[in-house]
Design an enzyme around this catalytic site. Structure first.
Site, PDB file in Angstrom:
ATOM      1  N   CYS A   2       0.811  -1.225   0.000  1.00 58.36           N
ATOM      2  CA  CYS A   2       0.000   0.000   0.000  1.00 58.36           C
ATOM      3  C   CYS A   2       0.843   1.272   0.000  1.00 58.36           C
ATOM      4  O   CYS A   2       1.857   1.361   0.681  1.00 58.36           O
ATOM      5  CB  CYS A   2      -0.895   0.047   1.226  1.00 58.36           C
ATOM      6  SG  CYS A   2      -2.004  -1.352   1.356  1.00 58.36           S
ATOM      7  N   ARG A  27       5.720  -0.058  -5.616  1.00 61.73           N
ATOM      8  CA  ARG A  27       5.565  -0.816  -4.363  1.00 61.73           C
ATOM      9  C   ARG A  27       4.645  -2.024  -4.529  1.00 61.73           C
ATOM     10  O   ARG A  27       4.691  -2.935  -3.709  1.00 61.73           O
ATOM     11  CB  ARG A  27       4.988   0.091  -3.272  1.00 61.73           C
ATOM     12  CG  ARG A  27       5.905   1.222  -2.882  1.00 61.73           C
ATOM     13  CD  ARG A  27       5.175   2.245  -2.053  1.00 61.73           C
ATOM     14  NE  ARG A  27       4.846   1.735  -0.730  1.00 61.73           N
ATOM     15  CZ  ARG A  27       5.627   1.849   0.329  1.00 61.73           C
ATOM     16  NH1 ARG A  27       6.804   2.429   0.214  1.00 61.73           N
ATOM     17  NH2 ARG A  27       5.258   1.395   1.497  1.00 61.73           N
ATOM     18  N   TRP A  75      -2.818  -2.800  -1.718  1.00 58.62           N
ATOM     19  CA  TRP A  75      -2.391  -4.177  -1.993  1.00 58.62           C
ATOM     20  C   TRP A  75      -3.246  -5.038  -1.074  1.00 58.62           C
ATOM     21  O   TRP A  75      -3.093  -4.993   0.148  1.00 58.62           O
ATOM     22  CB  TRP A  75      -0.907  -4.321  -1.680  1.00 58.62           C
ATOM     23  CG  TRP A  75      -0.296  -5.616  -2.098  1.00 58.62           C
ATOM     24  CD1 TRP A  75       0.191  -5.939  -3.331  1.00 58.62           C
ATOM     25  CD2 TRP A  75      -0.065  -6.770  -1.269  1.00 58.62           C
ATOM     26  NE1 TRP A  75       0.689  -7.222  -3.317  1.00 58.62           N
ATOM     27  CE2 TRP A  75       0.550  -7.752  -2.079  1.00 58.62           C
ATOM     28  CE3 TRP A  75      -0.326  -7.071   0.069  1.00 58.62           C
ATOM     29  CZ2 TRP A  75       0.911  -9.005  -1.590  1.00 58.62           C
ATOM     30  CZ3 TRP A  75       0.033  -8.321   0.559  1.00 58.62           C
ATOM     31  CH2 TRP A  75       0.647  -9.265  -0.274  1.00 58.62           C
ATOM     32  N   ASN A 101      -2.215   2.094   5.525  1.00 62.12           N
ATOM     33  CA  ASN A 101      -1.274   1.050   5.135  1.00 62.12           C
ATOM     34  C   ASN A 101      -0.975   0.253   6.393  1.00 62.12           C
ATOM     35  O   ASN A 101      -0.669   0.847   7.424  1.00 62.12           O
ATOM     36  CB  ASN A 101       0.000   1.697   4.569  1.00 62.12           C
ATOM     37  CG  ASN A 101       1.106   0.692   4.315  1.00 62.12           C
ATOM     38  OD1 ASN A 101       0.869  -0.515   4.320  1.00 62.12           O
ATOM     39  ND2 ASN A 101       2.314   1.174   4.092  1.00 62.12           N
ATOM     40  N   GLY A 102      -1.085  -1.081   6.324  1.00 68.25           N
ATOM     41  CA  GLY A 102      -0.818  -1.900   7.505  1.00 68.25           C
ATOM     42  C   GLY A 102      -1.960  -2.872   7.723  1.00 68.25           C
ATOM     43  O   GLY A 102      -2.795  -3.069   6.838  1.00 68.25           O
ATOM     44  N   GLU A 487      18.893 -17.110  -6.019  1.00 62.74           N
ATOM     45  CA  GLU A 487      18.499 -15.773  -6.451  1.00 62.74           C
ATOM     46  C   GLU A 487      18.134 -15.761  -7.941  1.00 62.74           C
ATOM     47  O   GLU A 487      17.173 -15.106  -8.345  1.00 62.74           O
ATOM     48  CB  GLU A 487      19.627 -14.775  -6.118  1.00 62.74           C
ATOM     49  CG  GLU A 487      19.418 -13.354  -6.580  1.00 62.74           C
ATOM     50  CD  GLU A 487      18.159 -12.665  -6.036  1.00 62.74           C
ATOM     51  OE1 GLU A 487      17.505 -13.210  -5.131  1.00 62.74           O
ATOM     52  OE2 GLU A 487      17.815 -11.603  -6.571  1.00 62.74           O
ATOM     53  N   LYS A 491      14.495 -14.653  -9.383  1.00 59.77           N
ATOM     54  CA  LYS A 491      14.295 -13.595 -10.393  1.00 59.77           C
ATOM     55  C   LYS A 491      13.375 -14.091 -11.491  1.00 59.77           C
ATOM     56  O   LYS A 491      12.452 -13.398 -11.900  1.00 59.77           O
ATOM     57  CB  LYS A 491      15.626 -13.165 -11.039  1.00 59.77           C
ATOM     58  CG  LYS A 491      16.554 -12.309 -10.236  1.00 59.77           C
ATOM     59  CD  LYS A 491      16.058 -10.926  -9.937  1.00 59.77           C
ATOM     60  CE  LYS A 491      15.197 -10.886  -8.750  1.00 59.77           C
ATOM     61  NZ  LYS A 491      15.486 -10.752  -7.436  1.00 59.77           N
ATOM     62  N   GLU A 494       9.701 -14.590 -10.245  1.00 61.98           N
ATOM     63  CA  GLU A 494       9.044 -13.324  -9.901  1.00 61.98           C
ATOM     64  C   GLU A 494       8.480 -12.608 -11.123  1.00 61.98           C
ATOM     65  O   GLU A 494       7.376 -12.086 -11.077  1.00 61.98           O
ATOM     66  CB  GLU A 494      10.053 -12.358  -9.240  1.00 61.98           C
ATOM     67  CG  GLU A 494      10.305 -12.623  -7.783  1.00 61.98           C
ATOM     68  CD  GLU A 494      11.316 -11.639  -7.195  1.00 61.98           C
ATOM     69  OE1 GLU A 494      11.110 -11.196  -6.068  1.00 61.98           O
ATOM     70  OE2 GLU A 494      12.321 -11.301  -7.864  1.00 61.98           O
ATOM     71  N   HIS A 510      19.250 -35.889  -4.783  1.00 65.47           N
ATOM     72  CA  HIS A 510      18.345 -36.303  -3.698  1.00 65.47           C
ATOM     73  C   HIS A 510      16.904 -35.895  -3.981  1.00 65.47           C
ATOM     74  O   HIS A 510      16.127 -35.701  -3.058  1.00 65.47           O
ATOM     75  CB  HIS A 510      18.823 -35.718  -2.371  1.00 65.47           C
ATOM     76  CG  HIS A 510      20.203 -36.172  -2.006  1.00 65.47           C
ATOM     77  ND1 HIS A 510      20.481 -37.468  -1.650  1.00 65.47           N
ATOM     78  CD2 HIS A 510      21.387 -35.515  -2.005  1.00 65.47           C
ATOM     79  CE1 HIS A 510      21.776 -37.575  -1.417  1.00 65.47           C
ATOM     80  NE2 HIS A 510      22.353 -36.407  -1.627  1.00 65.47           N
ATOM     81  N   LYS A 609       6.906  -4.336  -3.597  1.00 65.06           N
ATOM     82  CA  LYS A 609       8.316  -3.965  -3.427  1.00 65.06           C
ATOM     83  C   LYS A 609       8.652  -3.837  -1.949  1.00 65.06           C
ATOM     84  O   LYS A 609       9.736  -4.187  -1.510  1.00 65.06           O
ATOM     85  CB  LYS A 609       8.548  -2.626  -4.144  1.00 65.06           C
ATOM     86  CG  LYS A 609       9.976  -2.135  -4.114  1.00 65.06           C
ATOM     87  CD  LYS A 609      10.821  -2.934  -5.049  1.00 65.06           C
ATOM     88  CE  LYS A 609      12.288  -2.583  -4.974  1.00 65.06           C
ATOM     89  NZ  LYS A 609      13.102  -3.673  -5.523  1.00 65.06           N
TER      90      LYS A 609
HETATM   91  C1  G6P Z   1       9.630  -8.244  -1.369  1.00 65.84           C
HETATM   92  C2  G6P Z   1      10.314  -7.780  -2.631  1.00 65.84           C
HETATM   93  C3  G6P Z   1      11.648  -8.497  -2.784  1.00 65.84           C
HETATM   94  C4  G6P Z   1      12.496  -8.290  -1.548  1.00 65.84           C
HETATM   95  C5  G6P Z   1      11.762  -8.696  -0.276  1.00 65.84           C
HETATM   96  C6  G6P Z   1      12.503  -8.222   0.967  1.00 65.84           C
HETATM   97  O1  G6P Z   1       9.250  -9.578  -1.494  1.00 65.84           O
HETATM   98  O2  G6P Z   1       9.495  -8.016  -3.757  1.00 65.84           O
HETATM   99  O3  G6P Z   1      12.328  -8.003  -3.913  1.00 65.84           O
HETATM  100  O4  G6P Z   1      13.669  -9.030  -1.668  1.00 65.84           O
HETATM  101  O5  G6P Z   1      10.474  -8.079  -0.230  1.00 65.84           O
HETATM  102  O6  G6P Z   1      12.527  -6.821   0.959  1.00 65.84           O
HETATM  103  P1  G6P Z   1      13.595  -5.919   1.660  1.00 65.84           P
HETATM  104  O7  G6P Z   1      13.174  -4.509   1.340  1.00 65.84           O
HETATM  105  O8  G6P Z   1      13.489  -6.214   3.130  1.00 65.84           O
HETATM  106  O9  G6P Z   1      14.930  -6.246   1.128  1.00 65.84           O
END
Ligand code: G6P
Length: 614
Positions: A2, A27, A75, A101-102, A487, A491, A494, A510, A609
């Site tokens: 949000c 975000r 969101w 927000n929250g 990672e 990517k 996502e 395994h 985000k």
């Molecule tokens: C969300 C974002 C990710 C990020 C994660 C942790 O899931 O989409 O890209 O890695 O939060 O966020 P931070 O701001 O704590 O690194």
């Protein structure tokens, strides 16, 4: 997650609010809304499911006049994304409009109580109860808006950043925060309000970051007033923003993600600037040096993080144990906070977070703090909640990251962790001077090495075409590159929505090996390192089952090239820094596959985000 925007001043509020919402789109959200008080004294609320552009279309023929207003991107948590559940929510009389927000954890109790008094709710959200409660208190206690907000928030359990306006007072916004971010921008005879500084930056560089339990009383023609829930006045600390507007634009790239991938030579340079000396003979992170005794005497280091930052933490574990011989544990912040962990006062807890606002990471920090551990933050967003609550820390200084999928923040985090491990090892005498200088120089050379990798982007783009229609991917790596494999897989999933799993290469036999057939692309990080030969054996195992291997190899590699289907070369770097260079082609591969599939690369579905709820 949000996003909140507010404006009070002489400008047309709607234009400022809509621009602000666009700035916060990164975000992640699924509906949007605005509320303005018009000169005629009307409270106009417009909401729409979908994007901010949908809201603009909806509001086009409506009355959007007024110089005070609040706006929101939602969101969804409680209730599906639709017009009714979108914010702003208004009070039963229609006098008040509120954004939030929250998460209000005890909303059902408050809602039931208000329903028993005859109130009927319009939405399924937790937010609506706040604005109902505020109006109920105003009426039953005959209080003003600010007092009612204070009384209402005392009843509320959970996390919030809220802003509320009232038809009865067209010159005031009341805003409050607890565990969700809120920034007030101070201009000439005008005020801005936002979840982070990005909507504010083009108007003013003067900001106040609200602290938990603080309420901002923003009034036309008056100075900003900050009070707490007991109405004790607090002197706001005005900070100067260091960001500039060009950092928030795409700069000619089709997507923020691609821009951010290509920025990495410069962002890593910014990250090491002033920390590694020009001669490459020393690295000093001031947060470590200032707390030298703590680091010298640390029994253990625990790293807490989420998502991509958690992958950076796993690389940090390798670096710190390898260079400093201090035991390290890496924890998902969301698990750590709820599993009654053992925390010693001589532990150092490192919290890694790009946004500095991730609710679970923040809660893990609070827990470790309450047990007396020393808390060190590694964050990107300057002035965000985590750096403000930790004992010390290091910013990664990579500039605003707008693409939801983290790229430059990840490499910045690993760079800071590398400098942290080197600084501690040097201070503790765990590393010879010769080895130290060799590693410092290697790290200093990383930006140039990344430039080399980026020259191969067309090659990766070509390769992406072959695999765009795969349904699954496996990513493998060993040692330092196991987290890089995790990672790489993250990517891809996502932004392309292709299922992808990361594994330590030797674990493949395994379980995941059962999945391998001629349809299965397997991305293997097989750079020339101490376990290169072992990784080659793992590639043989995949080829024996007709899997299709895309290997990330060191320049000049012959052995892997002989067996893999496709190879992408990266320059030779010291083994501890290979994840930084190996991650670049994996970011590019995910990016191009997502583009080929026509995905919304910068704003992938369902993702946020900045995850400000747990
Ligand atoms: C969300 C974002 C990710 C990020 C994660 C942790 O899931 O989409 O890209 O890695 O939060 O966020 P931070 O701001 O704590 O690194």
């Amino acid at each position: 997650m949000c996003g909140i925007v507010g404006y009070l001043g002489n400008k047309d509020a709607y234009a400022v609010l809509i621009k602000g919402l666009h700035r916060l789109e990164y975000r992640g959200y699924d509906s949007a809304g605005v509320a303005m008080l018009s000169a005629k004294g009307e409270l106009n609320v417009y909401k729409s499911k979908g994007k901010v552009a949908d809201l603009e279309s909806f509001a086009r023929s409506k009355d959007i006049s007024g110089t005070i207003g609040i706006a929101h991107t939602r969101w969804a948590t409680h209730g599906e994304p639709n017009e009714v559940n979108a914010h702003p929510h208004y009070s039963p009389s229609g006098n008040l409009a509120l954004i939030h927000n929250g998460i209000i954890e005890n909303y059902s109790v408050i809602r039931a109580e208000l329903e028993s008094r005859g109130y009927e709710f319009r939405s399924s959200t937790d937010t609506e109860v706040i604005v109902y409660l505020i109006e109920y208190i105003m009426k039953s206690n005959r209080t003003d808006l600010c007092t009612a907000v204070q009384l209402a928030l005392r009843q509320v359990v959970g996390a919030y950043a809220i802003a509320v306006i009232s038809r009865d007072n067209p010159d005031r916004i009341i805003a409050a925060r607890k565990s969700s971010p809120l920034v007030v921008g101070i201009g000439e005879d005008e005020f801005f309000l936002a979840s982070d500084a990005t909507p504010i930056i083009e108007y003013t560089d003067k900001v106040v970051y609200l602290n938990d339990g603080e309420i901002a009383v923003i009034s036309r023609g008056e100075d900003l007033k900050v009070v707490n829930l007991d109405n004790v006045e607090i002197t706001p600390e005005i900070k100067k923003l260091a960001m500039n507007i060009s950092q928030l634009e795409k700069g000619g790239y089709p997507h923020f993600m691609l821009k951010e991938i290509f920025e990495q030579p410069r962002t890593i340079l910014n990250c090491i600037r002033g920390r590694i000396n020009v001669e490459g003979t020393n690295v000093a992170l001031s947060g470590v040096i200032d707390n030298r005794e703590k680091f010298l005497n640390a029994r253990r280091i625990v790293i807490v993080a989420c998502g991509t930052s958690w992958h950076a933490a796993l690389i940090g574990e390798h670096l710190i144990e390898d260079f400093c011989r201090i035991p390290v544990e890496v924890e998902y912040a969301s698990e750590f906070r709820y599993r009654n962990p053992v925390i010693y006062p001589d532990d150092i807890v490192i919290a890694i977070s790009q946004s500095g606002e991730t609710a679970d990471t923040l809660a893990a920090v609070e827990l470790a703090k309450s047990e007396g551990a020393f808390i060190y933050g590694i964050c990107n967003a300057v002035g965000s909640s985590i750096p403000r609550t930790t004992d010390s820390g290091s910013y990664i200084h990579v500039g605003p990251e707008i693409g939801v999928a983290s790229t430059k923040a990840f490499t910045g985090q690993v760079t800071v962790l590398s400098m942290l491990a080197l600084t501690i090892a040097h201070q503790r005498g765990n590393i010879s001077e010769e080895k130290f200088i060799q590693l410092v120089r290697e790290l200093q050379a990383i930006p140039d090495k990344i430039k080399e990798v980026l020259k191969r982007s067309e090659e990766v783009k070509e390769l992406s075409r072959i695999f765009t229609y795969a349904h699954n991917f496996i990513y493998l790596g060993r040692g330092y590159n196991y987290p890089a494999a995790l990672e790489g897989a993250l990517k891809l999933k996502e932004i392309s929505y292709i299922h992808a799993e990361g594994y330590p290469a030797a674990e493949m036999k395994h379980g995941p090996i059962a999945l391998i057939d001629a349809e299965m692309p397997v991305v293997v990080i097989a750079t020339s390192d101490s376990i290169y030969e072992k990784t080659i054996s793992n590639i043989q195992e995949i080829k024996a089952r007709q899997g299709r291997v895309i290997a990330i190899v060191t320049e000049g590699d012959k052995a892997v090239r002989g067996i893999a289907d496709y190879c992408i070369e990266v320059p030779q770097v010291a083994e501890p820094f290979t994840p930084i260079v190996a991650s670049i082609p994996l970011q590019l591969l995910a990016y191009y596959i997502a583009v080929n599939k026509g995905r919304d690369v910068d704003r992938p579905r369902n993702l946020a985000k900045s995850v400000t709820v747990e």
